[in-house]
Each structure stands twice: as structure tokens, then as C-alpha cells.
Design a protein around this motif. Structure first.
Motif, mmCIF file in Angstrom:
data_model
loop_
_atom_site.group_PDB
_atom_site.id
_atom_site.type_symbol
_atom_site.label_atom_id
_atom_site.label_comp_id
_atom_site.label_asym_id
_atom_site.label_seq_id
_atom_site.Cartn_x
_atom_site.Cartn_y
_atom_site.Cartn_z
ATOM 1 N N PHE A 1 0.766 -1.405 0.004
ATOM 2 C CA PHE A 1 -0.244 -0.025 -0.208
ATOM 3 C C PHE A 1 0.989 1.312 -0.474
ATOM 4 C CE2 PHE A 1 -4.673 -0.426 1.133
ATOM 5 C CZ PHE A 1 -4.918 -1.757 0.613
ATOM 6 N N GLN A 2 0.446 2.328 -0.947
ATOM 7 C CA GLN A 2 1.025 3.768 -1.242
ATOM 8 C C GLN A 2 0.493 4.464 0.045
ATOM 9 O OE1 GLN A 2 3.784 3.065 -2.803
ATOM 10 N NE2 GLN A 2 3.283 3.761 -4.774
ATOM 11 N N GLU A 3 1.683 5.583 0.400
ATOM 12 C CA GLU A 3 0.469 6.677 1.099
ATOM 13 C C GLU A 3 -1.389 6.826 1.310
ATOM 14 O OE1 GLU A 3 3.000 10.089 1.700
ATOM 15 O OE2 GLU A 3 1.529 10.486 3.408
ATOM 16 N N ALA A 4 -1.425 7.179 0.229
ATOM 17 C CA ALA A 4 -3.282 7.319 -0.645
ATOM 18 C C ALA A 4 -3.597 6.645 0.139
ATOM 19 C CB ALA A 4 -3.096 7.961 -1.745
ATOM 20 N N HIS A 5 -2.653 5.356 -0.460
ATOM 21 C CA HIS A 5 -4.300 3.973 -0.567
ATOM 22 C C HIS A 5 -4.026 3.922 1.659
ATOM 23 C CE1 HIS A 5 -2.061 2.449 -3.482
ATOM 24 N NE2 HIS A 5 -3.143 3.214 -4.235
#
Ligand SMILES: NC(=O)c1ccc[n+]([C@@H]2O[C@H](COP(=O)([O-])OP(=O)(O)OC[C@H]3O[C@@H](n4cnc5c(N)ncnc54)[C@H](OP(=O)(O)O)[C@@H]3O)[C@@H](O)[C@H]2O)c1
Length: 275
Positions: free
Chosen positions: A142-146
Motif C-alpha cells: 500500500f502507498q500513502e494515498a491507499h
């Protein structure tokens, strides 16, 4: 017998500081390897529905004399089974294949933003956790936005984010994001590729009288992150756990920091498709 110390997750549960990776082993190979890993001292086993090896992992657990409560078992939701109802069924199917009543950690394997089902999947995992089928819930890749979206839409922060992590792809900014949100980082492919002859790692391995692999795994634990080395070889299995009786100093860590070449080996989570 070497043992990894325990770390505490944001929900108060504890997790070993090193885990045993099981991809791409299948059937008898994974069963033999997990049995050996448990005898060696590993207490965290990492599998996934998509590895298609959960029955072998389950067999090894059943055969072990180690109590279920002393083993931290982690598996993952595959892309094709994202969505509320599908995720509920997928977890039950994993529990059945693993032949256990609960898993210690269940992860969304990839965010798959094009599918846009990870929030619904997360809600299914929150419900299953309340029913006692999962002790801790988390995500992978997962990336920050997710992460921000999951937390904003459900109010529940993942306990773990399992991401690609090796000395030439140290993910400094994702580690900072996980830390800011109180999420523990696990690292996959912690040994990278083609790094065993790297002059910096060879120098540090001579300095500490350890193998380059042990230097890389110790580095991961000092970030801190939980590395998940896979080995089918009992000697390397043991060596990968024997990393807590030496410490890399500031000069060592500065030398390793110079190896960062943003060398991503796996998929980019913003675009990767997994089914
Ligand atoms: N969440 C995700 O998307 C994701 C993606 C990929 C992987 N993973 C997880 O992360 C785990 C680890 O990743 P990985 O298997 O790609 O990479 P890895 O554990 O970094 O490397 C495994 C390779 O290194 C060898 N090896 C192990 N210990 C060694 C040592 N001390 N010295 C030299 N070579 C050594 C192994 O061979 P031998 O078996 O012959 O020792 C194997 O070829 C997987 O098994 C899986 O559980 C998760």
C-alpha cells in the motif's frame, strides 16, 4: 535455538521481528521447509492465498509440537477475491486450507487501485476480526494515498504494511509514512537480487564476521522493519534468524544507505494488477 524478539503492533498484539517467507514453495517442499523453520526457531510464517501453498503450511503446523498460540501465522487476500462478500469467503477458504480457526495476520495482498475494491475488502476484514477469525489486520504494497483512504473511510489503521524492501530499494519515504501512521513495516525480498558480492556488504560481513545475507537482514530489523527471508536450505534458514547478537553501527548504516539505487524488483503498487 535462535529466536527473534517480539515487537508490539498498534493493537497491542505481539509479532516476531523476523518471519519465514514461503513463496514460491508448494506442496511437500513448503511443508518440509516450514517444519524445518519451526524447528530452527521461526515463529512467524508468511503465506498467501495466491502462493497456493496454504495446505502445505497448514500440514506443517499440524505436525509441529509447538502450540498454535506460539506461532504467528500470516496469510493474504488475493486480488481476484477483493470486495466485501468475496473477501469474507476468501478468508474462510484460507482458514480451511490452513486447517486453523484463526490467522494472526490477514493482509490485502495488493491495493489494485484500478479495481477500487480495497476499502470494501478492508471492511470485510474488520468484521472478520471482530468475529475472532483474524487477530490483526493489515495490508501489503500500500502507498500513502491507499493507507490514508482506508483510515479515513473506516477509522481503522492497518497493523502492518508489507512492502518490497532491500538495501538497494530501502523505501525511505514509505517507511516514514508507515511510522507516522503507527503501522509496522514488513519487508519482502529482503535479500534483494545479486547483492551477495556487493563490496560494501562484503566489507561489513568481514567486519562483523557474518554473511552478506545476515548483514542485510540485520539492517532491515534496525530500520525497524520485519524481514521475511525465504530459504529452503536449513543452514541459510538458521543463519537468517541468527542476526540479533550483533549490531550495525552508524558508520555501517551510512555505508548501506549509499546502496540505495531505487532498484524496485517487483510491481509498482499504483499500477500493478494481481488476480
Ligand atoms: N507481499 C508481497 O507482495 C510479496 C512479494 C514477494 C515476496 N513476498 C514474501 O517475502 C518472502 C521473501 O521474498 P523472496 O522469497 O522474494 O526473497 P528473499 O527471501 O529475499 O530471497 C530468497 C532467495 O534467497 C536465497 N537465500 C535465502 N537466504 C539466503 C542467504 N542467507 N544467503 C544467500 N541466499 C539466501 C534463497 O535460496 P534458498 O532457498 O536456496 O536458500 C532464495 O533464492 C516470500 O517468500 C514471500 O513470503 C511477499
Amino acid at each position: 535455538m535462535p529466536q527473534a524478539p517480539l515487537l508490539t503492533l498498534n493493537n497491542g498484539n505481539t509479532i516476531p521481528a523476523v518471519g519465514f517467507g514461503t513463496y514460491p514453495m508448494k506442496d511437500q517442499e513448503v511443508e518440509t521447509a516450514v517444519k524445518a523453520a519451526l524447528l530452527t526457531g521461526y515463529r512467524l510464517i508468511d503465506t498467501a492465498a495466491s502462493y497456493e501453498n496454504e495446505p502445505g503450511v497448514g500440514n506443517a503446523l499440524q505436525a509441529s509440537e509447538i502450540k498454535r498460540k506460539d506461532i504467528f501465522l500470516s496469510t493474504k487476500l488475493r486480488g481476484a477475491e477483493q470486495g466485501y462478500d468475496k473477501a469474507r469467503h476468501a478468508l474462510d477458504a484460507s482458514l480451511q486450507r490452513l486447517n486453523v480457526e484463526y490467522v494472526d495476520l490477514y493482509l490485502i495482498h495488493w491495493p489494485l487501485p484500478a479495481q477500487d475494491l480495497y476499502v470494501e475488502s478492508w471492511k470485510a476484514m474488520i468484521a472478520a476480526q471482530k468475529e475472532g477469525k483474524i487477530r490483526s489486520i493489515g495490508v501489503s504494497n500500500f502507498q500513502e494515498a491507499h493507507l490514508e483512504r482506508l483510515i479515513q473511510e473506516t477509522g481503522v489503521t492497518p497493523a502492518v504494511n508489507q512492502i518490497e524492501l532491500h538495501v538497494d530499494f530501502p523505501q525511505t519515504s514509505m517507511l516514514a509514512v508507515n511510522k507516522r501512521l503507527g503501522i509496522l513495516t514488513q519487508g519482502w525480498t529482503p535479500l534483494g537480487k545479486g547483492l551477495m558480492d556487493n563490496p560494501t556488504l562484503v566489507r561489513l560481513s568481514e567486519k562483523h564476521n557474518r554473511s552478506p545475507g545476515q548483514i542485510m537482514l540485520r539492517w532491515a530489523t534496525q530500520l525497524p522493519a520485519i524481514p521475511l527471508p525465504k530459504s529452503g536450505n536449513p543452514d541459510r534458514m538458521r543463519a537468517n534468524l541468527e542476526i540479533f547478537d550483533f549490531t550495525l553501527d552508524a558508520d555501517d548504516l551510512a555505508a548501506i544507505a549509499k546502496l540505495d539505487s531505487n532498484n524496485r524488483l517487483g510491481g509498482n503498487p499504483d499500477t500493478y494488477e494481481e488476480f
